[in-house]
Design a protein around this motif. Structure first.
Motif, short mmCIF file in Angstrom:
data_model
loop_
_atom_site.label_atom_id
_atom_site.label_comp_id
_atom_site.label_asym_id
_atom_site.label_seq_id
_atom_site.Cartn_x
_atom_site.Cartn_y
_atom_site.Cartn_z
N LYS A 136 0.91 -1.11 0.03
CA LYS A 136 0.02 0.02 0.01
C LYS A 136 0.90 1.48 -0.05
O LYS A 136 0.15 2.43 -0.52
N GLU A 137 2.06 1.35 0.39
CA GLU A 137 2.89 2.43 0.33
C GLU A 137 4.21 1.97 -0.39
O GLU A 137 5.23 1.79 0.19
N PRO A 138 4.19 2.17 -1.58
CA PRO A 138 5.46 1.58 -2.35
C PRO A 138 6.36 2.43 -2.58
O PRO A 138 6.33 3.53 -2.17
N ILE A 139 7.54 1.80 -2.68
CA ILE A 139 8.74 2.65 -2.76
C ILE A 139 9.13 2.82 -3.98
O ILE A 139 9.52 1.65 -4.68
N ALA A 140 9.06 4.01 -4.71
CA ALA A 140 9.21 4.15 -6.28
C ALA A 140 10.56 4.06 -6.66
O ALA A 140 11.53 4.27 -5.99
N SER A 141 10.85 3.70 -8.10
CA SER A 141 11.99 3.78 -8.53
C SER A 141 11.82 4.76 -9.77
O SER A 141 13.02 5.26 -10.35
N GLY A 142 10.80 5.40 -10.23
CA GLY A 142 10.52 6.18 -11.13
C GLY A 142 10.68 7.71 -10.56
O GLY A 142 11.16 8.01 -9.38
N PRO A 143 10.58 8.64 -11.43
CA PRO A 143 10.85 10.09 -11.00
C PRO A 143 9.91 10.68 -10.39
O PRO A 143 10.30 11.85 -9.61
N PHE A 144 8.87 9.89 -10.15
CA PHE A 144 7.84 10.49 -8.85
C PHE A 144 7.78 9.49 -7.74
O PHE A 144 7.55 8.36 -8.03
N ALA A 145 7.46 9.92 -6.53
CA ALA A 145 7.37 9.15 -5.30
C ALA A 145 6.12 8.89 -4.87
O ALA A 145 5.40 10.14 -4.98
N PHE A 146 5.56 8.09 -4.32
CA PHE A 146 4.28 8.06 -3.73
C PHE A 146 4.18 8.87 -2.52
O PHE A 146 5.05 8.96 -1.82
N GLU A 147 3.03 9.64 -2.56
CA GLU A 147 2.79 10.41 -1.51
C GLU A 147 1.61 10.07 -0.65
O GLU A 147 1.87 10.08 0.65
N SER A 148 0.64 10.01 -1.09
CA SER A 148 -0.75 9.44 -0.41
C SER A 148 -1.74 9.05 -1.23
O SER A 148 -1.55 9.14 -2.53
N THR A 149 -2.85 8.49 -0.51
CA THR A 149 -4.20 8.12 -1.37
C THR A 149 -4.95 8.62 -0.39
O THR A 149 -5.15 8.82 0.75
N SER A 150 -6.33 9.01 -1.18
CA SER A 150 -7.38 9.21 -0.49
C SER A 150 -8.77 8.45 -1.10
O SER A 150 -8.35 7.76 -2.33
N GLN A 151 -9.76 8.78 -0.84
CA GLN A 151 -10.84 8.15 -1.69
C GLN A 151 -10.95 8.79 -3.13
O GLN A 151 -11.53 8.02 -3.97
N GLN A 152 -10.44 9.69 -3.29
CA GLN A 152 -10.44 10.58 -4.37
C GLN A 152 -9.29 10.74 -5.30
O GLN A 152 -9.26 10.91 -6.65
N GLN A 153 -8.14 10.51 -4.94
CA GLN A 153 -6.97 10.59 -5.74
C GLN A 153 -5.74 9.67 -5.08
O GLN A 153 -5.49 9.59 -3.93
N VAL A 154 -4.84 9.52 -6.05
CA VAL A 154 -3.53 9.12 -5.71
C VAL A 154 -2.49 10.49 -5.86
O VAL A 154 -2.67 10.84 -6.95
N VAL A 155 -1.87 10.76 -4.86
CA VAL A 155 -0.79 11.75 -5.05
C VAL A 155 0.56 11.41 -5.09
O VAL A 155 0.97 10.33 -4.15
N THR A 156 1.45 11.84 -6.15
CA THR A 156 2.62 11.65 -6.06
C THR A 156 3.57 12.76 -6.26
O THR A 156 2.93 13.92 -6.80
N LYS A 157 4.83 12.83 -5.77
CA LYS A 157 5.65 14.07 -5.94
C LYS A 157 7.20 13.76 -6.54
O LYS A 157 7.54 13.00 -6.43
N ARG A 158 7.37 14.74 -7.21
CA ARG A 158 8.73 14.62 -8.02
C ARG A 158 10.02 14.51 -7.11
O ARG A 158 9.86 15.15 -6.07
N ARG A 159 10.54 13.55 -7.41
CA ARG A 159 12.03 13.38 -6.99
C ARG A 159 13.20 14.21 -7.33
O ARG A 159 13.05 14.50 -8.78
#
Length: 602
Positions: free
Chosen positions: A218-241
């Motif tokens: 549920k809280e993945p460690i990203a390898s891509g250019p954006f990292a997992f930030e949070s989820t809610s009922q309405q959205q998945v949020v990622t942040k630039r690394r």
């Protein structure tokens, strides 16, 4: 390009329109810019010298809080954000039909080996370097879960920090390896997270696999250019690394996925410019005409096909006679006409080979195959095959030999408007023939998360093709049908992999072009194809296994489609319309890595 001086009022109008339309995700929208959360100024160049606090919004069709990112667990596995959070080993450009190196920068084949070199500077979002041990752990897990390359791989070796070698028991078809290993893999299963499952599997495979395939990450460690930030009922949020090799090509801070279950909610959001990209959505001409001029449509062959997946444990769907009768009854051309002929075409032949590749691979043998009728409903032949199997029609309805009515409900994601229309047409045709059929519409998240993996269906709508460029190579399409489909259907076909309810069993069908029967093991035959370096041998096996699918119908092909992806150019700098670089799966997550989808600062 939109003038900065009008951006705030422009975006306020967008949000107001979306709220009025009631589109899913409206509650999650905040801020002052169509591409971001505030109105930072600056003259950024898009080369990393200026990072704007802007948000790119795309779409996800799963409730975000239900999503998990363990690819070995099909239940509620991510259907969009994984393309952003994790780096693909290599990309495949569908316009040029070529492999594009990415996380794996170099590869080479030996007589019985495949060597891969990791890209310099790759890190996980927690700061750890991506190593050959990480890649080795992931590939070894795939060996145990039945991933395609398990058919031909003997062992996997990490050499130093950046080189991985796959050792084969014998020479392997290079095209198969490049698609299965490079294009179908992300840098995703970090050793520090997934290594314990590999250790358990190596000690007790059954118990270890059970734990792995039930682990919801549920809280993945990203390898891509954006990292997992949070989820809610309405959205998945990622942040630039800041520490990804391509970070300096990306000039915006946030990438989010808004939850929109059905096509209509996507149309509303696109029409009011509330989202910035859509990976894929069937969008008919009358909707295209309503879109603002800022939207660019990107079309490319999808390699995906709408079809029916039978549950082989069901008394009727599991009966070959019923499946053949269904194939005879379905008028594929009429189904496509109703569901969207601009983006679909009827499957040419009921085999596990894409229509565009049928003539190439079947050649003169094509005339031997049963033609169930692409453009007509062959009810007389359907009647004969049922009656020969002991079924009777009473009062206009088909009954089995025990007097039970043949009931064939068809499951479909309720928000996929084109698939719903196709399914309604399928159901109408089945009912007209005398089956008792109905549309069973449910949310995609429910189907993909709980229903399909548990095999709770009679007939389910699903793809009989594996997607992308690999769909034109019969190994992949045949494997999708008979061994392991990518949506996670547990359909209990005896020849399938264990995680799809099978046991690699044999299949007996009539001989092609002669009397008598033939018994084959699809798993063993496709394994032999994977080792074939001679095209004549590949062709022989392809024809043989296509014949098995034609007679046994492990899935029922109905249609094939063109992918429609969408990007906006009012807030974002994107490639010109028709650009080859955009024709990949998927442009909205691939282009940022190349610096070709950035916030337009002026």
């Amino acid at each position: 390009m939109r003038d900065d001086s009008t951006s705030c009022s422009d975006v306020y109008s967008r949000r107001h329109l979306l709220a009025m339309a009631g589109t899913a995700g409206a509650a999650a929208l905040a801020g002052c810019n169509g591409g971001g959360d505030d109105n930072n100024g600056g003259d950024g160049t898009g080369d990393g010298s200026q990072i704007y606090d802007k948000k790119h919004r795309s779409r996800v069709n799963q409730v975000p809080t239900n999503i998990q990112w363990n690819p070995s667990n099909p239940s509620s596995y991510a259907q969009a954000s994984q393309n952003l959070l994790f780096d693909r080993f290599a990309q495949y450009n569908l316009a040029k039909n070529e492999f594009v190196p990415y996380a794996i920068t170099d590869w080479s084949f030996g007589d019985k080996s495949f060597t891969m070199k990791l890209r310099d500077g790759l890190t996980w979002a927690n700061g750890d370097a991506v190593t050959a041990d990480d890649i080795g752990t992931q590939l070894k897990l795939g060996m145990h879960t039945g991933t395609g390359y398990a058919d031909y791989t003997k062992s996997i070796e990490a050499k130093g920090d950046s080189t991985v070698v796959m050792h084969f028991s014998q020479p392997v078809n290079e095209t198969i390896v490049k698609f299965q290993v490079l294009v179908n893999n992300y840098v995703q299963q970090k050793k520090s997270v997934f290594g314990k499952y590999l250790n358990k599997i190596e000690k007790d495979e059954k118990s270890g696999l059970h734990e792995l395939q039930n682990f919801a990450w549920k809280e993945p460690i990203a390898s891509g250019p954006f990292a997992f930030e949070s989820t809610s009922q309405q959205q998945v949020v990622t942040k630039r690394r800041d520490d990804h090799p391509d970070s300096d090509k990306i000039n915006f801070e946030t990438y989010s996925y808004l939850y929109m279950e059905g096509n209509q909610s996507v149309y509303n959001a696109m029409t009011s410019n509330q989202i910035d990209s859509v990976a894929t959505a069937f969008t008919p001409p009358h909707i295209l005409d309503q879109l603002p001029k800022s939207w660019q449509e990107i079309k490319f062959p999808s390699g995906v096909g709408y079809g029916l997946v039978p549950q082989f444990d069901h008394k009727h769907a599991g009966d070959r006679a019923v499946r053949q009768a269904i194939a005879y009854v379905l008028d594929r051309k009429a189904i496509v006409k109703n569901a969207g002929p601009a983006s679909k075409k009827p499957a040419e032949l009921s085999v596990g080979i894409a229509s565009s590749a049928v003539d190439k691979w079947l050649g003169d043998a094509r005339s031997d195959f049963t033609d169930y009728g692409k453009s007509e409903s062959k009810t007389a032949k359907a009647t004969k095959v049922l009656e020969d199997a002991g079924y009777k029609k009473q009062g206009g309805t088909w009954h089995d030999s025990d007097g039970n009515v043949v009931k064939l409900p068809v499951q479909v994601p309720s928000g996929w408007s084109d698939w719903v229309t196709a399914t309604q047409t399928v159901v109408d045709q089945l009912n007209s023939f005398g089956f008792k059929s109905s549309v069973d519409g449910r949310t995609f998240g429910n189907l993909q998360g709980q229903v399909w993996p548990n095999g709770n269906f009679v007939l389910a709508t699903g793809s009989w093709l594996p997607g992308g460029g690999q769909a034109t190579f019969p190994y992949f399409s045949l494997r999708q049908m008979m061994l392991e489909n990518y949506r996670g259907f547990t359909y209990n076909y005896p020849a399938a992999n264990e995680n799809r309810g099978g046991n690699h069993g044999t299949v007996t069908v009539p001989k092609r072009g002669g009397s008598g029967e033939m018994t084959v093991n699809p798993s063993e035959r496709l394994k032999a194809m994977s080792h074939a370096t001679d095209e004549a041998k590949v062709t022989d096996i392809a024809v043989e296994q296509a014949w098995v699918t034609n007679q046994d119908l492990p899935m029922l092909p109905v249609a094939e489609k063109q992918t429609q992806s969408f990007l906006t150019d009012d807030v974002w700098d994107i490639p010109e319309e028709g650009a080859d670089v955009s024709k990949v799966r998927w442009p909205e997550t691939w282009l940022p890595r190349l610096g070709k989808m950035n916030y337009a600062s002026n």
